[in-house]
Scaffold this active site. Sequence first.
Site, PDB file in Angstrom:
ATOM      1  N   PRO A  26       0.785  -1.229   0.000  1.00 28.07           N
ATOM      2  CA  PRO A  26       0.000   0.000   0.000  1.00 28.07           C
ATOM      3  C   PRO A  26       0.822   1.287   0.000  1.00 28.07           C
ATOM      4  CG  PRO A  26      -0.138  -1.115   2.126  1.00 28.07           C
ATOM      5  CD  PRO A  26       0.491  -2.079   1.164  1.00 28.07           C
ATOM      6  N   ASN A  27       0.305   2.242  -0.784  1.00 24.38           N
ATOM      7  CA  ASN A  27       0.852   3.595  -0.915  1.00 24.38           C
ATOM      8  C   ASN A  27       2.141   3.685  -1.718  1.00 24.38           C
ATOM      9  OD1 ASN A  27      -1.240   4.848   0.730  1.00 24.38           O
ATOM     10  ND2 ASN A  27      -0.297   3.746   2.428  1.00 24.38           N
TER      11      ASN A  27
ATOM     12  N   ARG B 261       5.028  10.848  -2.740  1.00 23.68           N
ATOM     13  CA  ARG B 261       4.730  10.588  -1.337  1.00 23.68           C
ATOM     14  C   ARG B 261       5.959  10.857  -0.463  1.00 23.68           C
ATOM     15  NH1 ARG B 261       4.699   4.519   1.238  1.00 23.68           N
ATOM     16  NH2 ARG B 261       3.999   5.140   3.299  1.00 23.68           N
TER      17      ARG B 261
ATOM     18  N   TYR C 287      11.132   8.897   1.006  1.00 23.66           N
ATOM     19  CA  TYR C 287      11.091   7.857  -0.023  1.00 23.66           C
ATOM     20  C   TYR C 287      11.705   8.267  -1.365  1.00 23.66           C
ATOM     21  CZ  TYR C 287       7.928   5.725   3.356  1.00 23.66           C
ATOM     22  OH  TYR C 287       7.390   5.194   4.504  1.00 23.66           O
TER      23      TYR C 287
ATOM     24  N   ASN D 147       8.032  -5.630  -0.804  1.00 25.97           N
ATOM     25  CA  ASN D 147       7.911  -4.512   0.126  1.00 25.97           C
ATOM     26  C   ASN D 147       6.431  -4.429   0.488  1.00 25.97           C
ATOM     27  OD1 ASN D 147       7.828  -2.158   1.581  1.00 25.97           O
ATOM     28  ND2 ASN D 147       9.018  -0.935   0.127  1.00 25.97           N
TER      29      ASN D 147
ATOM     30  N   ALA E 122       3.163  -0.843   4.912  1.00 22.70           N
ATOM     31  CA  ALA E 122       2.624  -0.848   6.279  1.00 22.70           C
ATOM     32  C   ALA E 122       2.111  -2.233   6.713  1.00 22.70           C
ATOM     33  CB  ALA E 122       1.524   0.190   6.403  1.00 22.70           C
TER      34      ALA E 122
ATOM     35  N   HIS F 215       4.038  -4.547   9.175  1.00 26.65           N
ATOM     36  CA  HIS F 215       3.958  -4.425  10.634  1.00 26.65           C
ATOM     37  C   HIS F 215       2.651  -4.949  11.214  1.00 26.65           C
ATOM     38  CE1 HIS F 215       7.222  -1.878   9.420  1.00 26.65           C
ATOM     39  NE2 HIS F 215       6.408  -0.985   8.884  1.00 26.65           N
TER      40      HIS F 215
ATOM     41  N   ASP G  11       2.018 -15.615   6.783  1.00 28.27           N
ATOM     42  CA  ASP G  11       1.608 -17.005   6.547  1.00 28.27           C
ATOM     43  C   ASP G  11       1.736 -17.384   5.071  1.00 28.27           C
ATOM     44  OD1 ASP G  11       0.998 -17.478   9.182  1.00 28.27           O
ATOM     45  OD2 ASP G  11      -1.184 -17.489   8.930  1.00 28.27           O
TER      46      ASP G  11
ATOM     47  N   GLU H  83      12.654  -9.579   1.732  1.00 29.74           N
ATOM     48  CA  GLU H  83      11.892  -8.417   2.215  1.00 29.74           C
ATOM     49  C   GLU H  83      12.716  -7.153   1.987  1.00 29.74           C
ATOM     50  OE1 GLU H  83      11.163  -8.636   6.433  1.00 29.74           O
ATOM     51  OE2 GLU H  83      10.312  -6.615   6.528  1.00 29.74           O
TER      52      GLU H  83
ATOM     53  N   HIS I 221      12.765  -2.698   2.244  1.00 33.29           N
ATOM     54  CA  HIS I 221      12.173  -1.415   2.611  1.00 33.29           C
ATOM     55  C   HIS I 221      13.077  -0.313   2.099  1.00 33.29           C
ATOM     56  CE1 HIS I 221       9.163  -3.339   5.044  1.00 33.29           C
ATOM     57  NE2 HIS I 221      10.121  -4.121   5.524  1.00 33.29           N
ATOM     58  N   ILE I 222      12.437   0.756   1.682  1.00 31.93           N
ATOM     59  CA  ILE I 222      13.175   1.903   1.161  1.00 31.93           C
ATOM     60  C   ILE I 222      13.866   2.617   2.324  1.00 31.93           C
ATOM     61  CG2 ILE I 222      12.912   4.132  -0.014  1.00 31.93           C
ATOM     62  CD1 ILE I 222      10.331   2.783  -1.325  1.00 31.93           C
ATOM     63  N   SER I 223      13.109   2.838   3.382  1.00 34.66           N
ATOM     64  CA  SER I 223      13.650   3.543   4.542  1.00 34.66           C
ATOM     65  C   SER I 223      14.209   2.546   5.555  1.00 34.66           C
ATOM     66  CB  SER I 223      12.537   4.375   5.199  1.00 34.66           C
ATOM     67  OG  SER I 223      11.505   3.533   5.668  1.00 34.66           O
TER      68      SER I 223
ATOM     69  N   ARG J 134      12.961   4.667  12.597  1.00 34.17           N
ATOM     70  CA  ARG J 134      11.696   5.394  12.584  1.00 34.17           C
ATOM     71  C   ARG J 134      10.853   4.996  13.812  1.00 34.17           C
ATOM     72  NH1 ARG J 134       9.256   4.965   6.739  1.00 34.17           N
ATOM     73  NH2 ARG J 134       8.002   6.690   7.567  1.00 34.17           N
TER      74      ARG J 134
ATOM     75  N   ARG K  47       7.207   0.505  13.550  1.00 39.89           N
ATOM     76  CA  ARG K  47       7.819   0.007  12.329  1.00 39.89           C
ATOM     77  C   ARG K  47       8.967  -0.968  12.611  1.00 39.89           C
ATOM     78  NH1 ARG K  47       5.536   3.506   8.390  1.00 39.89           N
ATOM     79  NH2 ARG K  47       5.127   5.534   9.302  1.00 39.89           N
TER      80      ARG K  47
HETATM   81  C1  DQA Z   1       8.239   1.057   3.938  1.00 32.55           C
HETATM   82  C2  DQA Z   1       8.305   1.256   5.463  1.00 32.55           C
HETATM   83  C3  DQA Z   1       6.971   1.036   6.102  1.00 32.55           C
HETATM   84  O1  DQA Z   1       7.046   1.230   7.494  1.00 32.55           O
HETATM   85  C4  DQA Z   1       5.951   2.028   5.549  1.00 32.55           C
HETATM   86  O2  DQA Z   1       4.681   1.769   6.070  1.00 32.55           O
HETATM   87  C5  DQA Z   1       5.932   2.051   4.056  1.00 32.55           C
HETATM   88  C6  DQA Z   1       7.181   1.934   3.321  1.00 32.55           C
HETATM   89  C7  DQA Z   1       9.575   1.378   3.258  1.00 32.55           C
HETATM   90  O3  DQA Z   1       9.761   0.924   2.141  1.00 32.55           O
HETATM   91  O4  DQA Z   1      10.415   2.101   3.812  1.00 32.55           O
HETATM   92  O5  DQA Z   1       4.870   2.259   3.453  1.00 32.55           O
HETATM   93  O6  DQA Z   1       7.935  -0.304   3.694  1.00 32.55           O
END
Ligand code: DQA
Length: 138
Positions: A10-11, A18, A23, A72, A75, A78, A85, A96, A98-100, A105, A109
């Site tokens: 999502p997002n 964003r 990001y 990725n 959210a 978490h 599963d 897995e 993550h960008i950040s 943070r 997270r």
């Molecule tokens: C994220 C980190 C997550 O905590 C956050 O909800 C995201 C992006 C990242 O790529 O840094 O939407 O997965």
Amino acid sequence: MKKLIIINGPNLNLLGTREPEIYGSLSFTEFLEEVKRKYPNVNIDYYQSNVEGELINKLQEVGFSYDGIILNAAAYTHTSVAIGDAINAIKTPVVEVHISNTFSREEFRHTSYISPNAKGVILGFGLQSYELAIQSFL
Ligand code: DQA
């Protein structure tokens, strides 16, 4: 040819606009084109959804035939027992990403339902996290 897929949660469709201070300002489409050009001998598919169940459907669909999944879950990382599963239920290894750096943070997270079931975790390198994940499969 290795068959990989990047799955974004999502997002992440809003990457580039964003919260660019976290990001970055490159859209994922632009980034993906660049990466595909850089790795012409790898088949890199892409899927994004804002819907938890759709992410699970995609994991199940690709999880028995692809060589690697780069996930990725944003959210849902978490919160989603169901995505955790799904990773256990399929055969294809999941990295897995993550960008950040989620550990620098907010506290919420710092937990991941993906990590215990992932082959590895790459985070905090911006969009380069995805490229490092691709390299891990080569
Ligand atoms: C994220 C980190 C997550 O905590 C956050 O909800 C995201 C992006 C990242 O790529 O840094 O939407 O997965």
